[in-house]
Scaffold this motif. Structure first.
Motif, short mmCIF file in Angstrom:
data_model
loop_
_atom_site.label_atom_id
_atom_site.label_comp_id
_atom_site.label_asym_id
_atom_site.label_seq_id
_atom_site.Cartn_x
_atom_site.Cartn_y
_atom_site.Cartn_z
N THR A 72 0.67 -1.21 -0.04
CA THR A 72 -0.05 0.05 -0.03
C THR A 72 0.87 1.34 0.02
N ASN A 73 2.02 1.29 0.90
CA ASN A 73 2.88 2.31 0.98
C ASN A 73 3.44 2.68 -0.68
N VAL A 76 1.13 4.43 -2.66
CA VAL A 76 1.20 5.79 -2.49
C VAL A 76 2.19 6.56 -2.83
#
Length: 103
Positions: A72-73, A76
């Motif tokens: 997820t990071n 992003v």
């Protein structure tokens, strides 16, 4: 430019965390974006070790790196990089238009 650089460093950090996911006692790092000084001049990135505890070891990796959070990071940070690149491109196009008008 600082947005591009900060997001690249954050992607590198997350890749390092992922690469060491199965390394015993590896402490993953987390990125924190802050506004550069003086205000309005860009963004900086500070990287700090994540606090490691049994409760945080959700992914079950020996290092405490959570694979879901890591992915997820990374997404992003990639989106942040793409946005920064588009911003530079738009500014460059506007500058080119301004120069053409004055010519």
């Amino acid at each position: 430019m600082t947005g591009l650089q900060a997001n690249v460093k954050a992607l590198d950090m997350e890749a390092h965390n992922t690469a060491n996911m199965n390394t015993d006692n590896f402490i993953p790092q987390s990125a924190s974006f802050t506004e550069a000084r003086p205000v309005g001049t860009g963004v900086t990135l500070s990287v700090a070790a994540r606090a490691q505890s049994a409760a945080e070891n959700v992914g079950g990796a020996p290092s405490g790196t959570d694979p879901a959070s890591s992915i997820t990071n990374s997404l992003v940070y990639k989106a942040g990089f793409d946005l920064s690149a588009r911003l530079i491109q738009a500014a460059d196009e506007r500058l080119g238009t301004l120069i053409d008008i004055r010519a």
